[in-house]
Design an enzyme around this catalytic site. Structure first.
Site, PDB file in Angstrom:
ATOM      1  CD  GLU A 183      25.875  30.167  22.394  1.00 20.27           C
ATOM      2  OE1 GLU A 183      24.935  29.528  22.913  1.00 20.27           O
ATOM      3  OE2 GLU A 183      26.953  29.639  22.066  1.00 20.27           O
ATOM      4  CG  PHE A 230      32.315  20.991  13.572  1.00 21.63           C
ATOM      5  CD1 PHE A 230      31.312  20.153  14.039  1.00 21.63           C
ATOM      6  CD2 PHE A 230      33.035  21.728  14.487  1.00 21.63           C
ATOM      7  CE1 PHE A 230      31.026  20.075  15.395  1.00 21.63           C
ATOM      8  CE2 PHE A 230      32.763  21.657  15.843  1.00 21.63           C
ATOM      9  CZ  PHE A 230      31.749  20.815  16.302  1.00 21.63           C
ATOM     10  CD  GLN A 231      30.590  24.425  16.805  1.00 23.38           C
ATOM     11  OE1 GLN A 231      31.458  25.263  16.817  1.00 23.38           O
ATOM     12  NE2 GLN A 231      30.001  23.969  17.924  1.00 23.38           N
ATOM     13  CE  LYS A 249      39.605  29.487  14.288  1.00 22.46           C
ATOM     14  NZ  LYS A 249      39.639  28.112  14.817  1.00 22.46           N
ATOM     15  CG  MET A 283      -1.234  35.688  29.970  1.00 24.06           C
ATOM     16  SD  MET A 283      -2.293  36.838  30.873  1.00 24.06           S
ATOM     17  CE  MET A 283      -1.228  38.265  31.054  1.00 24.06           C
TER      18      MET A 283
END
Lengths: 575, 186
Positions: A43, A105-106, A155, A473
């Site tokens: 993502e 969940f999630q 949802k 760096m």
């Protein structure tokens, strides 16, 4: 309804990754052909691709991810876009409204987590509010100072049917930032500009965000007045690198002449930049003798770190238009004689040739690699993305940008792993263009999974990896600040990038001899498909010029010889 | 490089606390912020203060226009003039924020706070508490044989003073609302 709203907002591409809580939207995407969906591998990659898309087109980028881990993985990209003022719209799925708060969940508190890293965000609990919210989101992301927005859609709201509302022209009433600058302040700036002996323009990403017209107006103003111009990392390309008045980038790794011009000027005109700490260095010694003007669309940027004498709140394009009008109507006056003298001084500084480096016939110097890349690709329809680190600064120093929206780099947040996905986002928006990601091997590995995306969509992005087997760096700072104790900055185990390219189904090559470099670059450009060029460069090269933390613009280090004891104990605590 | 005059090892300043042109006098300001009454708006305002390291001395919030879905947040804060200006500009950036007023600089204003104080005691102390409450125009809203609950309205200073006086007389609990403020005049 979501897909319809995206279409009405002119969206042609969505970068995303499906999951349980966004399946209804993915179903709708399946059933249509107007919006192209690019399936990413992570993502974070989706959000950086949306950023690359947005920066290179000027249109908002769109990402679609699922709830929970999908949303938390998007956080880095959102923060990156917030720091660099990039307009993106991120849609996240959420567990159904009746399960919110139950540790489902999630489930994650997405609006809570992303509140400080978005310009604004929404949790939509009512299907009828969905379309207006989506339209408002696009309006907020793109107007005023642009930035990332997020819409969290449970949802059950995705499943339910509601009434669709088409977008209203002009956006929502409640968010209408000021775009026109105050005419009195503009006139005051013109008066200062007419008499200034040592003026300098200091421009930033605001010019690019304002649109192509703003860059055009800037060029007109700079060329008509003959005033020298420098730019931040974010603003490269708004004034062409080949332009007569160009001084190069300023700041921590900016050019000697640009920084000394900032230090010595008597009128500093900040256009769409924000006096970032990478730019100003030590604040009490920042441009000590100048009157300062600041044009910015965000009132909170003004007087945030540097007190200015002429603040102008407004969109760069609008303000420059008015500024030019006023200046012309007052007789196009500037103090030509004094400015000619100022240029004589600047040309003296230029003679220092601060970008000079010790050439080598045995190893490829990173600066040389970029000089050759510039030589072989300039004039092409070219877009450059970068990762973060030494290679990024060298790219900014050695590549020339003639137009806005051609340079994609993570400035404010400094996100390693930005460049590869950003380059894919750019390539998706400009399929025919040459898109090169100038990378360091360590940054590149952070999001290398997106090579799969490039291969899947035949996005012929060129990965130009300057491989020094170090976090360059970090290594440089450890050398300068931490007694050459190179703690954890050596990449002991690196993949074979050529084999990696083959594993992903694209092509790769390795080059380590300066004599072979040109051929290797040409082969990379000519190849029709994604390409990884592993350029083995000098391992201990440092990036100069450098203003050490806590130092002023006139305390620059130009090379290794200057570095002994240059940074004191207090400077060392700064980043 | 001698021309650059780099002082080796010089470390006189830290770049993070250099505010040469700014006054470092700490001022107390009362801000009134009119916002859309929507989920999360208070979190945005508070998150701004905590995220950017600003102070909140007191904060009150309630809906003021039910039909228009507007709430008013009154914030008492402290900071240098430059920090106060930043706070106002940052508040103004929040999308559901409609108005930001600095009542401290926008002309005269009135500030009031309400407090409930429970004072327990018997005998002489109890009589003294009641007498002082009368002087401060505090009213008794609950009474038992061993305690009073006083209600007092006034400026935060007045409430501080009253609470200080009640402490030796048996103050057990205090609840304060925080400041509500309006500008004077039409």
């Amino acid at each position: 309804m979501v897909v319809q709203a995206l279409k009405d907002q002119g969206v042609d591409t969505v970068f995303g990754y499906p999951g349980g809580a966004v399946l209804p939207i993915y179903d709708e995407i399946f059933l249509q052909n107007d919006i192209k969906h690019v399936l990413v591998r992570h993502e974070q990659g989706a959000v950086h691709m949306a950023e690359g898309y947005a920066r290179s087109t000027g249109k908002p980028g769109v990402a679609l991810v699922t709830s929970g881990p999908g949303a938390t993985n998007a956080v880095t990209g959102l923060t990156d876009a917030l720091m660099d003022s990039i307009p993106i719209v991120v849609l996240t799925g959420q567990v159904p409204t009746f399960m919110i708060g139950s540790d489902a969940f999630q489930e994650a508190d997405t609006v809570g987590i992303t509140r400080p890293c978005t310009k604004h965000n929404w949790l939509v609990k009512d299907t009828d509010a969905l379309a207006p919210t989506l339209h408002e989101a696009f309006h907020v992301a793109t107007s005023g100072r642009p930035g990332p927005v997020l819409i969290d859609i449970p949802k059950d709201v995705q499943f339910a049917t509601g009434t669709y509302q088409a977008p209203v022209k002009g956006g929502t009433k409640r968010y209408q930032p000021q775009v026109k600058g105050d005419l009195d302040a503009i006139t005051e700036l013109v008066a200062a500009l007419e008499t200034a002996k040592r003026p300098v323009f200091y421009t930033g990403g605001g010019v690019i965000n304002s649109g192509k017209a703003a860059s055009q107006l800037l060029r007109e103003l700079v060329d008509a007045t003959g005033i020298p111009i420098t730019s931040t990392l974010m603003g490269l390309g708004s004034y062409p690198a080949s332009g007569a008045n160009w001084l190069g980038m300023l700041g921590m790794h900016g050019l000697y002449e640009a920084n000394l011009a900032m230090h010595g000027c008597d009128l500093l005109i900040n256009i769409g930049a924000r006096f970032d700490d990478r730019i100003t260095g030590r604040l009490d010694a920042f441009s000590p003798h100048s009157k300062k003007a600041h044009i910015d669309i965000d009132p909170s940027s003004i007087n945030k770190v540097v007190r200015v004498d002429i603040p102008i709140v407004g969109d760069v394009g609008h303000v420059l238009e008015d500024l030019l009008k006023v200046w012309k109507s007052r007789g196009r006056k500037v103090n030509r004689e004094a400015i000619a003298k100022w240029w004589t001084q600047i040309n003296e500084w230029k003679k220092v040739n601060c970008l000079a480096y010790t050439a080598s016939e045995k190893t490829i110097k990173p600066q040389y690699a970029l000089q050759r890349l510039e030589e072989l690709t300039k004039g092409m329809d070219r877009y450059i993305a970068t990762e973060v680190g030494q290679h990024q600064m060298w790219a900014a120093q050695y590549l020339g940008f003639e137009d806005p929206n051609r340079w994609m780099t993570s400035g404010g947040l400094g996100t390693m792993g930005y460049g590869l996905p950003a380059s894919i986002g750019v390539q998706v928006a400009h399929p025919e263009a040459l898109v090169i990601n100038v990378a360091g091997e360590a940054s590149w590995l952070m999001n290398m999974q997106e090579m799969g995306t490039a291969v899947q969509y035949r996005a012929p992005v060129k990965q130009f990896i300057l491989n020094n087997e170090r976090l360059g760096m970090v290594r440089q700072w450890q050398q300068l600040l931490h007694g050459e104790r190179y703690s954890q900055s050596w990449s002991e185990s690196l993949p074979d990038f050529v084999k990696l390219a083959e594993a992903f189904g694209c092509k790769g090559a390795k080059v380590d001899d300066p004599k072979d470099l040109d051929d290797a670059i040409m082969e990379m450009i000519k190849y029709e498909g994604p390409y990884i060029l592993d350029v083995l460069v000098e391992k201990h090269e440092n990036c100069f010029p450098m203003i050490p933390s806590g130092k002023a613009h006139n305390e620059m280090l130009l090379g290794d010889a200057d570095t002994q004891g240059a940074i004191g104990a207090k400077g060392a605590v700064l980043v | 490089m001698a021309a650059l005059n780099i002082k080796k090892g010089s470390n006189s300043h830290s770049a993070y606390n250099l505010r040469p042109n700014f006054s470092d006098v700490i001022e107390k300001h009362t801000l009134a912020v009119v916002v859309d009454n929507e989920a999360g708006v208070l979190a945005r305002v508070i998150g701004l203060f905590s995220g950017r390291g600003y102070n909140i001395d007191s904060l009150t919030v309630a809906e003021i226009d039910h039909a228009g879905h507007r709430s008013r947040i009154t914030i008492c804060t402290t900071g240098t003039p430059q920090v106060i200006e930043q706070i106002k500009a940052q508040l103004g950036r929040i999308v559901p924020v409609h108005e930001v007023h600095d009542l401290t600089v926008e002309g005269p204003s009135v500030e009031r706070e309400l407090a409930l104080l429970k004072v327990a005691g018997e005998g002489e102390k109890r009589v003294e508490a009641l007498r002082l409450a009368d002087i401060f125009r505090a009213s008794v809203v609950d009474s038992t044989l061993k305690s009073f609950v006083f209600e007092i309205t006034g400026t935060p200073d007045k409430i501080d003073a009253f609470a200080d006086l009640m402490r030796p007389l048996g103050l057990v609990e205090v609840a304060r609302t925080g400041v509500a403020a309006l500008s004077r005049g039409a």
